[in-house]
Design a protein around this motif. Structure first.
Motif, PDB file in Angstrom:
ATOM      1  N   HIS A 174      54.509  95.659  49.148  1.00 46.86           N
ATOM      2  CA  HIS A 174      54.747  95.879  47.848  1.00 46.86           C
ATOM      3  C   HIS A 174      53.744  95.245  46.838  1.00 46.86           C
ATOM      4  O   HIS A 174      53.312  95.973  45.900  1.00 46.86           O
ATOM      5  N   ARG A 175      53.511  94.056  47.146  1.00 52.31           N
ATOM      6  CA  ARG A 175      52.409  93.506  46.288  1.00 52.31           C
ATOM      7  C   ARG A 175      50.977  94.118  46.297  1.00 52.31           C
ATOM      8  O   ARG A 175      50.156  94.093  45.504  1.00 52.31           O
ATOM      9  N   LEU A 176      50.721  94.513  47.654  1.00 52.71           N
ATOM     10  CA  LEU A 176      49.399  95.200  47.761  1.00 52.71           C
ATOM     11  C   LEU A 176      49.471  96.661  47.021  1.00 52.71           C
ATOM     12  O   LEU A 176      48.420  97.206  46.491  1.00 52.71           O
TER      13      LEU A 176
ATOM     14  N   ASN B  85      51.324  97.190  44.433  1.00 55.16           N
ATOM     15  CA  ASN B  85      51.346  97.104  42.940  1.00 55.16           C
ATOM     16  C   ASN B  85      49.720  96.574  42.377  1.00 55.16           C
ATOM     17  O   ASN B  85      49.149  96.659  41.172  1.00 55.16           O
ATOM     18  N   ALA B  86      48.952  96.075  43.653  1.00 53.46           N
ATOM     19  CA  ALA B  86      47.469  95.583  43.163  1.00 53.46           C
ATOM     20  C   ALA B  86      46.769  96.896  43.395  1.00 53.46           C
ATOM     21  O   ALA B  86      45.520  97.074  43.532  1.00 53.46           O
ATOM     22  N   LYS B  87      47.239  97.879  43.712  1.00 59.34           N
ATOM     23  CA  LYS B  87      46.588  99.365  43.862  1.00 59.34           C
ATOM     24  C   LYS B  87      45.865  99.468  45.102  1.00 59.34           C
ATOM     25  O   LYS B  87      44.733 100.217  45.345  1.00 59.34           O
ATOM     26  N   LEU B  88      46.148  98.692  45.948  1.00 60.99           N
ATOM     27  CA  LEU B  88      45.406  98.445  47.412  1.00 60.99           C
ATOM     28  C   LEU B  88      46.506  99.259  48.278  1.00 60.99           C
ATOM     29  O   LEU B  88      46.819  98.896  49.279  1.00 60.99           O
TER      30      LEU B  88
END
Length: 240
Positions: A41-43, A45-48
């Motif tokens: 989810h963090r990736l 949100n970072a558009k990764l």
């Protein structure tokens, strides 16, 4: 961070009588799926997006649980057993419990625009095994979705939904289902008088009609025999 983990494990133990310790809960696939989802989810949100998907696929391989990296999940989310699918725009509140083989699926927008197409589960919702919740519907706080129910419309707070297509049980949401309910399905508690009661009533009516038809048929046969006997006896009487 350690304190948050302990609180999470304790919340799982409170909802599942099987584990004897927190250490057992650490082996649950649902716990690991949630751990991997936090990374994905963090990736996301970072558009990764590719890396997020890679973590998602690894998690699905390891746990048999597919949580899209874009799904938003609150505190103390517990997936019991696994084999669950959660879509990209799904939103899950705090203290939500989902049992095995549940799908939080998306609708198919006819206008070609994605948007919000997966369900929203508010706080303290319980979803029973095999349930399917489809589309951008909202499942209200403390609602219970019974096993194998199919939900395609929003559910009010505190309601218990059963069946295909799911319907609400005839129980006041204000006075019922405030505590945790395993599998989201009431057992031995007052729930809905129908359909079992209605089926029993219909079976009694059918049996009564069957007896009446049998009695009428017997009376008709007796009358026919009496009439035939009278016709046979009439010529003899004339001869006398």
């Amino acid at each position: 961070m350690f304190g948050n983990l302990v609180r999470y494990l304790d919340s799982v133990v409170a909802r599942d009588p099987a584990p004897r310790s927190r250490w057992e809960v650490l082996l649950y696939p649902g716990v690991w799926a949630l751990f991997y989802h936090k990374i994905a989810h963090r990736l996301f949100n970072a558009k990764l997006f590719f890396l997020a998907r890679a973590v998602n696929h690894f998690s699905r391989f390891m746990t048999a649980i597919d949580i899209h990296p874009g799904a938003t999940i609150g505190k103390n989310f517990f997936i019991d057993h696994g084999f669950t699918v959660i879509g990209e725009t799904a939103t899950i509140g705090d203290n939500v419990t989902i049992y095995q083989c549940v799908t939080l699926g998306g609708s198919n927008p006819t206008n070609g625009v994605g948007g919000k197409r997966h369900p929203t589960l508010e706080d303290n919702v319980i979803v029973g095994s095999g349930a399917q919740i489809i589309g951008p519907v909202t499942i209200g706080k403390r609602a219970r979705i019974g096993a194998s129910a199919v939900v395609t419309e929003s559910v009010p707070e505190g309601a218990t939904m059963i069946g295909v297509k799911a319907r609400s049980t005839l129980v006041s949401a204000e006075t019922y289902a405030k505590k945790f309910m395993p599998y989201g399905t009431p057992c031995k508690e007052p729930c809905e008088p129908a359909p079992n009661q209605r089926v029993d009533e219909l079976e009694e009516q059918i049996e009564m009609l069957r007896r009446q038809v049998t009695a009428l048929a017997s009376a008709a046969e007796e009358e026919a025999r009496a009439r035939k006997a009278a016709e046979l006896a009439e010529p003899a009487c004339k001869g006398v």
